[in-house]
Design an enzyme around this catalytic site. Structure first.
Site, PDB file in Angstrom:
ATOM      1  N   CYS A 106       0.815  -1.308   0.010  1.00 48.37           N
ATOM      2  CA  CYS A 106      -0.029   0.123  -0.218  1.00 48.37           C
ATOM      3  C   CYS A 106       0.763   1.234   0.065  1.00 48.37           C
ATOM      4  O   CYS A 106       0.582   2.598  -0.100  1.00 48.37           O
ATOM      5  CB  CYS A 106      -0.955   0.073   1.388  1.00 48.37           C
ATOM      6  SG  CYS A 106      -2.073  -1.458   1.236  1.00 48.37           S
ATOM      7  N   GLU A 128      -1.644   5.449  13.345  1.00 46.96           N
ATOM      8  CA  GLU A 128      -0.945   6.446  12.808  1.00 46.96           C
ATOM      9  C   GLU A 128      -1.068   7.879  13.462  1.00 46.96           C
ATOM     10  O   GLU A 128      -0.435   8.684  13.464  1.00 46.96           O
ATOM     11  CB  GLU A 128      -1.994   6.672  11.523  1.00 46.96           C
ATOM     12  CG  GLU A 128      -1.426   7.881  10.557  1.00 46.96           C
ATOM     13  CD  GLU A 128      -2.381   8.227   9.299  1.00 46.96           C
ATOM     14  OE1 GLU A 128      -1.742   8.904   8.461  1.00 46.96           O
ATOM     15  OE2 GLU A 128      -3.345   7.590   9.169  1.00 46.96           O
ATOM     16  N   HIS A 183      -9.546   2.331  -0.711  1.00 48.29           N
ATOM     17  CA  HIS A 183      -8.265   2.068  -0.346  1.00 48.29           C
ATOM     18  C   HIS A 183      -7.689   1.619  -2.123  1.00 48.29           C
ATOM     19  O   HIS A 183      -7.823   0.678  -2.253  1.00 48.29           O
ATOM     20  CB  HIS A 183      -7.759   1.134   0.553  1.00 48.29           C
ATOM     21  CG  HIS A 183      -6.225   1.075   0.840  1.00 48.29           C
ATOM     22  ND1 HIS A 183      -5.353   1.708   0.096  1.00 48.29           N
ATOM     23  CD2 HIS A 183      -5.952   0.406   2.160  1.00 48.29           C
ATOM     24  CE1 HIS A 183      -4.120   1.292   0.864  1.00 48.29           C
ATOM     25  NE2 HIS A 183      -4.425   0.793   1.936  1.00 48.29           N
TER      26      HIS A 183
END
Length: 785
Positions: free
Chosen positions: A173, A317, A343
């Protein structure tokens, strides 16, 4: 030789700017459509129509609908019937970006840096489905040419005639964020003036089966950073950016949309799929991006977050942002584009970079859509549901991935940031460790003896000659370390451990991992997906899925050995190992690490052999002298100052390196060898070594005439002295996939101690689609000299 052991120069710090953008997403084709919808919080996540998702728990996503075909007709060139969606997305997005670039740069000074998670796996899925429905053995094999990620980069190179460096990155990703960072470094290093950078991924059955198996998908549009979030939404599309050396852009009067200030990369070394709960690895990436541009947390007003919508990722995060920005984190806006388009996996970094650039341009913080209430575990300003005006000079974009690969890129509005002062000296890159596991042996000495003996390896397997590793890999790792590690990962860990031991170095946050692979973890991909095809999504194995990403092996190296510095995985076909060397050397010279494990690995599972066999190029008369071999070879590269300070034994200096593309299309070469010649001459020029001073050329030749003959022509034009040896080790030891450059480098270093001339060696490496890299290795200065 220029500066091989000198440290008195300083990094020039060439500024790099973005001049044009292109996008294809669920909001349609074009950056304007994407930005208008994202700016207003419009969600384009809905029921999937283009995939068979019967039996799946979450059959929704950000799907691209009714896209026109690209202008570049790759189907006719390859004799194919069915388009590859991910390539179509990339070409259409690139058409938009290239049309607005605003600069004229020689084709040899313009390259491609591309990222993808799944590559053209949709082509493989569709070929498999077609064969299954017709109840025939799959003979739709030419569509497999579209599966490797690098096929897309080579198609982009051909479509626009870009003959400079071509690179493909597959870090799940974070792929296109890494591709962007590497593209910037190529320009700063002076090997290109402009780069087409970005990424693309299409929705696939394998992605739905995989993320569903690890319970990461939400049955409703993702709600990142929200209290009620319960998973991610998949999406598809492409983002492409044109990045140019700033002085060239300004001289041409090109539109300057943003400046790329810096980037940060790191490896978690924590878990195959889950981030470190405190966000330690991600915080290092963010901190590196800040320090690289002399920024403080207070300089950052907006962060386009990774924001997947999974409970663990969003909180990790948020913790990373707090750790990196300190008290300033409470004033930053951290929002998620994935809440609106899903995503996009390997394309996420590029598309989100585009949104970040537009946010800077318009001084507008886009929202996090679907926000249902603050979660104390996140707790930062997510711009819930509505965007708003926001004054900002600097913005960050975060992308984090499976196997703990982290990336953060820092952008600025044009003209708002002073030029950062250079903070580190130009340093040479040296080799201090090498380790081998191959069909020819498990040490450099065994490899050398096998080569010099001309020993025939392998056997015929239905038309292909194959040499397999017979060594017991369990002796390199403890049972606990091997838990859920596939053979591909075991090979990488084995040689990385060996290189560290030889160099007398313990891995830590200063030590990175850059892995190159030609075909990736195809055994795990097959083991995961074929049961799903036969039995449906209930057959998806969550223990196997994490190993299907190409960078899983690099993540295993970080977890097992503790190498938590910058990590990346290059997928440039049979030239992957050479590309990994160039990426690792760029990171070292730019001061992002002190040492990097540069591993190249490929295994030959039955799935891989079937795929090679399906390519008529490699079977029958055309490939009768072609030997495929397994291999894992790791070079430990270090900054010369670091190696010398710790008293390391230097095995070689990396004098220079260069990459060039033939730009003639997927699976094709320039018959005259001009692309390879440019790569060789570029590497020699950077090393300051004249061709008539070379001691040896270690050729790419592997017995495939359509590739070997152009190389022979290119070498003949170099003007080599009669004393220069031209060695072709793959003709004897086999083509070890992406590990070919490491094979030649190991033999070149061994040759200096076994009677060969003691002088500079040129190593050639080429993909099966016309991407060429030359590396110059220089022997260390003898004490008597």
């Amino acid at each position: 030789m220029r500066g091989l052991y000198e440290m008195d120069e300083w990094i020039s710090g060439s500024r790099v700017v973005v001049t044009s953008l292109g996008a294809v997403t669920a909001h349609g084709a074009g950056v304007a459509s994407l930005w208008e919808a994202v700016r207003n919080g419009h969600v384009a996540i809905g029921p999937i129509r283009g995939l068979r998702l019967d039996g799946f728990d979450a059959p929704i996503g950000g799907e691209v609908e009714a896209l026109r075909r690209p202008k570049y007709d790759y189907l006719t060139r390859l004799g194919l019937r069915y388009p590859e969606p991910a390539l179509d997305f990339a070409l259409v997005a690139a058409e938009e970006a290239m049309s607005g670039a605003g600069v004229e740069v020689p084709s040899t000074r313009w390259g491609v840096s591309f990222g993808s998670c799944n590559g053209g796996i949709r082509s493989g899925e569709m070929a498999l489905r077609r064969a299954r429905e017709r109840d025939t053995k799959p003979r739709d094999d030419r569509h497999l040419l579209m599966v490797p990620p690098h096929a897309m980069a080579e198609a982009l190179s051909a479509a626009f005639g870009l003959r400079g460096p071509v690179l493909t990155v597959n870090t799940a990703c974070a792929s296109s964020a890494h591709a962007l960072a590497h593209g910037v470094e190529i320009i700063r290093a002076g090997r290109a003036d402009a780069m087409l950078v970005g990424g693309s991924d299409a929705l696939t059955e394998m992605a739905y089966a995989g993320f569903g198996s690890v319970e990461s998908l939400s049955a409703r549009p993702a709600a990142p950073y929200s209290r009620s979030r319960d998973g991610l939404s998949l999406g598809e599309g492409s983002g492409m950016l044109v990045v140019v050396r700033a002085d060239i852009a300004h001289a041409a009067g090109a539109p300057v949309l943003a400046e790329i200030l810096s980037y940060g990369m790191s490896g978690d070394g924590y878990h195959a799929t889950a981030p470190h709960p405190a966000g330690e690895g991600a915080a290092r990436a963010i901190g590196s991006a800040l320090s690289g541009a002399a920024l403080s947390g207070a300089d950052v007003a907006y962060i386009n977050g990774h924001g997947t919508g999974t409970p663990k990722n969003d909180s990790a995060e948020s913790n990373a942002v707090r750790a990196a920005l300190g008290d300033a984190a409470q004033r930053v806006v951290l929002s998620s584009t994935k809440s609106m388009i899903g995503h996009l996996l390997g394309a996420a970094g590029a598309v989100e970079a585009i949104v970040t650039v537009k946010a800077l341009q318009e001084q507008w913080a886009p929202p996090t859509a679907g926000f249902t209430g603050a979660d104390p575990g996140c707790g930062l300003d997510a711009a819930p549901n509505e965007g708003r005006p926001l004054a900002m000079d600097v913005a960050l974009s975060n992308n984090f991935a499976f196997a703990g690969a982290n990336a953060t890129v820092a952008y600025a509005r044009p003209g708002t940031r002073p030029r950062p002062s250079a903070g580190f000296p130009v340093d040479d890159v040296v080799v201090t460790g090498v380790a081998v596991v191959s069909a020819a042996g498990t040490s450099v000495d065994e490899l050398w003896r096998a080569y010099r003996a001309g020993r025939t390896l392998g056997r015929d397997e239905d038309g292909l000659r194959v040499a397999r590793i017979t060594d017991d890999l369990s002796r390199y790792t403890a049972p606990r370390e091997r838990r859920r590690m596939d053979r591909f990962g075991q090979l990488a860990v084995a040689t990385c451990r060996g290189a560290l031991e030889q160099a007398g170095l313990d891995a830590d946050e200063r030590i990175g991992v850059v892995l190159g692979t030609g075909i990736g973890p195809i055994q795990s991909i097959g083991d995961f997906f074929l049961p799903v095809v036969a039995g449906g999504p209930a057959m998806a194995n969550p223990a196997v899925f994490p190993n299907t990403v190409f960078n899983a092996a690099a993540g295993q190296v970080a977890m097992v050995l503790g190498a938590k510095g910058p990590t990346s995985t290059t997928t440039v076909g049979h030239s992957s190992g050479a590309s990994a060397v160039t990426v690792a050397a760029d990171l070292l010279r730019a001061g992002h690490a002190e040492a990097i494990l540069c591993c190249a690995v490929d295994e030959l599972s039955d799935y891989a052999i079937d795929a090679y066999r399906g390519l008529s190029l490699l079977v029958g008369r055309a490939g009768r002298d072609y030997l495929l071999a397994e291999g894992s070879i790791t070079l430990l590269l270090e900054r010369s100052s670091f190696a010398r300070a710790r008293g390391a034994r230097i095995l070689a200096g990396l004098g220079g390196y260069a990459t060039a593309s033939d730009a003639v299309g997927i699976g094709r070469w320039d018959r005259r060898g001009h692309g390879l010649e440019r790569a060789m001459r570029g590497a020699l020029g950077e090393a300051g070594v004249r061709a008539d001073r070379l001691a040896a050329v270690w050729a790419n030749a592997a017995g495939l005439r359509v590739a070997d003959n152009p190389e022979n022509r290119a070498i003949a034009r170099l003007g080599l002295p009669g004393s220069c040896r031209v060695e072709r080790p793959k003709r004897i030891l086999g083509e070890p996939g992406g590990a070919g450059a490491q094979l030649c480098a190991a033999l070149a270093m061994a040759s200096w101690h076994n009677g060969f001339p003691y002088g500079p060696a040129l190593v050639n490496s080429s993909s099966l689609g016309g991407t060429h890299t030359g590396l110059v290795l220089c022997p260390p200065i003898r004490e008597s000299e």
